[in-house]
Scaffold this active site. Sequence first.
Site, PDB file in Angstrom:
ATOM      1  N   ARG A 120       0.806  -1.241   0.000  1.00  0.00           N
ATOM      2  CA  ARG A 120       0.000   0.000   0.000  1.00  0.00           C
ATOM      3  C   ARG A 120       0.832   1.281   0.000  1.00  0.00           C
ATOM      4  NH1 ARG A 120      -3.132  -3.109   3.692  1.00  0.00           N
ATOM      5  NH2 ARG A 120      -4.839  -4.076   2.577  1.00  0.00           N
ATOM      6  N   LYS A 142       3.162  11.197 -11.597  1.00  0.00           N
ATOM      7  CA  LYS A 142       2.331  10.273 -12.386  1.00  0.00           C
ATOM      8  C   LYS A 142       3.115   8.982 -12.598  1.00  0.00           C
ATOM      9  CE  LYS A 142      -0.780  13.207 -15.065  1.00  0.00           C
ATOM     10  NZ  LYS A 142      -1.155  13.680 -16.420  1.00  0.00           N
ATOM     11  N   GLU A 184       9.248  17.236 -25.356  1.00  0.00           N
ATOM     12  CA  GLU A 184       8.610  17.676 -24.104  1.00  0.00           C
ATOM     13  C   GLU A 184       9.196  19.022 -23.643  1.00  0.00           C
ATOM     14  OE1 GLU A 184       5.980  16.098 -23.165  1.00  0.00           O
ATOM     15  OE2 GLU A 184       6.228  13.913 -23.079  1.00  0.00           O
ATOM     16  N   LYS A 226       7.119  22.735 -15.095  1.00  0.00           N
ATOM     17  CA  LYS A 226       6.312  21.583 -14.691  1.00  0.00           C
ATOM     18  C   LYS A 226       5.933  21.694 -13.216  1.00  0.00           C
ATOM     19  CE  LYS A 226       5.215  16.857 -14.889  1.00  0.00           C
ATOM     20  NZ  LYS A 226       5.281  15.586 -15.549  1.00  0.00           N
ATOM     21  N   GLU A 240     -10.815  23.645 -16.116  1.00  0.00           N
ATOM     22  CA  GLU A 240     -10.217  24.344 -17.256  1.00  0.00           C
ATOM     23  C   GLU A 240      -8.714  24.438 -17.018  1.00  0.00           C
ATOM     24  OE1 GLU A 240     -11.847  25.764 -19.886  1.00  0.00           O
ATOM     25  OE2 GLU A 240     -13.763  24.977 -19.145  1.00  0.00           O
ATOM     26  N   ARG A 243      -3.251  21.022 -14.904  1.00  0.00           N
ATOM     27  CA  ARG A 243      -2.214  20.051 -15.281  1.00  0.00           C
ATOM     28  C   ARG A 243      -2.460  19.427 -16.653  1.00  0.00           C
ATOM     29  NH1 ARG A 243       0.837  15.604 -11.472  1.00  0.00           N
ATOM     30  NH2 ARG A 243       2.107  14.779 -13.166  1.00  0.00           N
ATOM     31  N   ASN A 247      -0.422  18.041 -21.402  1.00  0.00           N
ATOM     32  CA  ASN A 247      -0.716  16.989 -22.363  1.00  0.00           C
ATOM     33  C   ASN A 247      -0.845  17.496 -23.788  1.00  0.00           C
ATOM     34  OD1 ASN A 247      -0.913  14.212 -21.475  1.00  0.00           O
ATOM     35  ND2 ASN A 247      -2.299  15.028 -19.938  1.00  0.00           N
ATOM     36  N   HIS A 250      -0.550  15.091 -26.700  1.00  0.00           N
ATOM     37  CA  HIS A 250      -0.524  13.720 -26.183  1.00  0.00           C
ATOM     38  C   HIS A 250      -1.739  12.899 -26.596  1.00  0.00           C
ATOM     39  CE1 HIS A 250       2.842  15.275 -23.941  1.00  0.00           C
ATOM     40  NE2 HIS A 250       3.001  14.171 -23.250  1.00  0.00           N
ATOM     41  N   HIS A 254      -0.636   9.682 -28.100  1.00  0.00           N
ATOM     42  CA  HIS A 254      -0.917   8.386 -27.492  1.00  0.00           C
ATOM     43  C   HIS A 254      -1.616   7.460 -28.491  1.00  0.00           C
ATOM     44  CE1 HIS A 254      -0.727   9.938 -23.044  1.00  0.00           C
ATOM     45  NE2 HIS A 254       0.468   9.722 -23.556  1.00  0.00           N
ATOM     46  N   HIS A 267       7.957   7.762 -27.417  1.00  0.00           N
ATOM     47  CA  HIS A 267       6.924   8.634 -26.855  1.00  0.00           C
ATOM     48  C   HIS A 267       7.104  10.083 -27.334  1.00  0.00           C
ATOM     49  CE1 HIS A 267       4.086  10.340 -24.026  1.00  0.00           C
ATOM     50  NE2 HIS A 267       5.029  11.144 -23.576  1.00  0.00           N
TER      51      HIS A 267
HETATM   52  P1  NAD Z   1      12.716   5.096 -21.987  1.00  0.00           P
HETATM   53  O1  NAD Z   1      12.557   5.018 -20.546  1.00  0.00           O
HETATM   54  O2  NAD Z   1      12.254   3.960 -22.822  1.00  0.00           O
HETATM   55  O3  NAD Z   1      14.249   5.384 -22.302  1.00  0.00           O
HETATM   56  C1  NAD Z   1      14.649   5.519 -23.631  1.00  0.00           C
HETATM   57  C2  NAD Z   1      15.792   4.560 -23.994  1.00  0.00           C
HETATM   58  O4  NAD Z   1      17.020   5.097 -23.514  1.00  0.00           O
HETATM   59  C3  NAD Z   1      15.671   3.178 -23.379  1.00  0.00           C
HETATM   60  O5  NAD Z   1      16.167   2.231 -24.287  1.00  0.00           O
HETATM   61  C4  NAD Z   1      16.593   3.280 -22.168  1.00  0.00           C
HETATM   62  O6  NAD Z   1      17.073   2.029 -21.734  1.00  0.00           O
HETATM   63  C5  NAD Z   1      17.696   4.142 -22.708  1.00  0.00           C
HETATM   64  N1  NAD Z   1      18.450   4.911 -21.733  1.00  0.00           N
HETATM   65  C6  NAD Z   1      17.984   5.511 -20.631  1.00  0.00           C
HETATM   66  N2  NAD Z   1      18.935   6.270 -20.083  1.00  0.00           N
HETATM   67  C7  NAD Z   1      20.036   6.108 -20.851  1.00  0.00           C
HETATM   68  C8  NAD Z   1      21.335   6.656 -20.808  1.00  0.00           C
HETATM   69  N3  NAD Z   1      21.692   7.569 -19.902  1.00  0.00           N
HETATM   70  N4  NAD Z   1      22.239   6.255 -21.740  1.00  0.00           N
HETATM   71  C9  NAD Z   1      21.877   5.377 -22.715  1.00  0.00           C
HETATM   72  N5  NAD Z   1      20.640   4.860 -22.823  1.00  0.00           N
HETATM   73  C10 NAD Z   1      19.737   5.247 -21.903  1.00  0.00           C
HETATM   74  O7  NAD Z   1      11.983   6.391 -22.592  1.00  0.00           O
HETATM   75  P2  NAD Z   1      11.812   7.881 -22.063  1.00  0.00           P
HETATM   76  O8  NAD Z   1      11.713   8.714 -23.273  1.00  0.00           O
HETATM   77  O9  NAD Z   1      12.796   8.237 -21.015  1.00  0.00           O
HETATM   78  O10 NAD Z   1      10.382   7.832 -21.344  1.00  0.00           O
HETATM   79  C11 NAD Z   1       9.209   7.559 -22.079  1.00  0.00           C
HETATM   80  C12 NAD Z   1       8.165   7.071 -21.126  1.00  0.00           C
HETATM   81  O11 NAD Z   1       7.885   8.080 -20.174  1.00  0.00           O
HETATM   82  C13 NAD Z   1       6.842   6.723 -21.786  1.00  0.00           C
HETATM   83  O12 NAD Z   1       6.368   5.501 -21.304  1.00  0.00           O
HETATM   84  C14 NAD Z   1       5.928   7.845 -21.363  1.00  0.00           C
HETATM   85  O13 NAD Z   1       4.574   7.438 -21.300  1.00  0.00           O
HETATM   86  C15 NAD Z   1       6.471   8.169 -20.005  1.00  0.00           C
HETATM   87  N6  NAD Z   1       6.169   9.533 -19.540  1.00  0.00           N
HETATM   88  C16 NAD Z   1       5.672   9.651 -18.295  1.00  0.00           C
HETATM   89  C17 NAD Z   1       5.395  10.897 -17.783  1.00  0.00           C
HETATM   90  C18 NAD Z   1       4.930  11.048 -16.377  1.00  0.00           C
HETATM   91  O14 NAD Z   1       4.552  12.157 -15.997  1.00  0.00           O
HETATM   92  N7  NAD Z   1       4.976  10.017 -15.576  1.00  0.00           N
HETATM   93  C19 NAD Z   1       5.625  12.046 -18.571  1.00  0.00           C
HETATM   94  C20 NAD Z   1       6.135  11.872 -19.846  1.00  0.00           C
HETATM   95  C21 NAD Z   1       6.398  10.601 -20.332  1.00  0.00           C
HETATM   96  N1  GLY Z   2       3.356  14.497 -18.461  1.00  0.00           N
HETATM   97  C1  GLY Z   2       2.098  15.060 -18.100  1.00  0.00           C
HETATM   98  C2  GLY Z   2       1.926  15.238 -16.639  1.00  0.00           C
HETATM   99  O1  GLY Z   2       2.805  14.951 -15.847  1.00  0.00           O
HETATM  100  O2  GLY Z   2       0.893  15.654 -16.217  1.00  0.00           O
END
Ligand code: NAD
Ligand code: GLY
Length: 364
Positions: A120, A142, A184, A226, A240, A243, A247, A250, A254, A267
């Site tokens: 939890r 998130k 982003e 952010k 309105e 946060r 998006n 997005h 998505h 992404h």
């Molecule tokens: P990712 O986590 O897949 O990383 C991208 C690639 O880079 C992967 O292959 C990873 O292994 C590699 N990598 C990571 N760090 C590295 C480094 N320092 N050197 C070499 N390789 C490295 O992708 P991302 O773009 O970081 O994240 C995308 C994800 O984030 C999506 O799933 C998206 O939905 C999510 N996201 C979440 C939020 C949120 O608020 N939680 C916001 C935006 C995106």
């Molecule tokens: N990436 C969108 C949010 O964190 O709300």
Amino acid sequence: MRRLNLELAERSYPILIGGGLVSRADIILPYLRNPRVALVSNTTVAPLYMDALAEALEKLGVGVTPIILPDGEAHKNWESLNLIYDVLLATRCDRGTTIVALGGGVIGDLAGFAAATYQRGVPFIQVPTTLLSQVDSSVGGKTGINHPRGKNMVGAFWQPKLVLADTDTLKTLPDRELSAGMAEVIKYGLIRDLPFLGWLEANMDGLLARDGDLLGYAIERSCVNKAEVVAADELETAREGGRALLNLGHTFGHAIETGMGYGEWLHGEAVAAGTMMAVELSRRLGWLSATDVARVRALMQRAGLPVKGADLGAERYLELMSHDKKVVAGNLRLILLKGLGNAVTFADAPREEIVATIEACCRE
Ligand code: NAD
Ligand code: GLY
């Protein structure tokens, strides 16, 4: 080192940005409830950075349980989540164990959801290693996983205790991933920080050349934006604006990620193409000029990002977009721009304009 705070009353936390932070166990130590962490990473990032962080923690007397997941968006799912729970239980991690995410947004979202749900809820720390995770996903709480029917459809809000963004880790990031993160970064300029958009236009070449000072500034400015948005509307409940404005692009993006199969488009790439659709729709509604659209397209292209959407067909886009989390009572709410630097939520875009936008943006 650059330092800022996300202000959320008793759940406020610092975001530290700078070189050499990935092994700074001394910074992490005061944020641990007990001297025990589960360090979650993947098969790409662990060989690069896990030993340094694990050894530094162990030197300070912290027990480290490594959890190494398969790499990729296609693994942001129940199977990976279960792998985390299996190790946490097998190694008897208790409620005082802190889960530390070492990696990009996929690892951060997975480890964060595990932290939100294991027994939890246990403490959580983000050590983001991609540009995208340093400017966006590690901040704001998130967490979650994908469902075959929709991106990020299962998850929880769970704030970290600390975000430690080491800009040196970006030196090993592939060019395509650096560009994906830039989508982003550009987003913040488009939705609420027009001066930053101008700064990005002036400095894009240096950013792509990985100038440490420029990247540090871009990450800080992104996180400031952010943090302000999240502090004002943590759970995205504002009727309105709020946060949801984070998006931009997005809803379309998505749809591309889900429609093409997770991992096919990065992404950030899907967000870039989706942003061009939001920008084009805003132009059709009379809120942006053709010059504005060209300006955004030019910056995306300079950042190495796609500006044309995946050719899924408008009907498939609409079907996928109907699952969007911003849908209220069946009504699609889109993030659009009433001028560059000024995002709005809008629920009344005519269906035929959305269809025309999708068709135009996937054909160009
Ligand atoms: P990712 O986590 O897949 O990383 C991208 C690639 O880079 C992967 O292959 C990873 O292994 C590699 N990598 C990571 N760090 C590295 C480094 N320092 N050197 C070499 N390789 C490295 O992708 P991302 O773009 O970081 O994240 C995308 C994800 O984030 C999506 O799933 C998206 O939905 C999510 N996201 C979440 C939020 C949120 O608020 N939680 C916001 C935006 C995106
Ligand atoms: N990436 C969108 C949010 O964190 O709300």
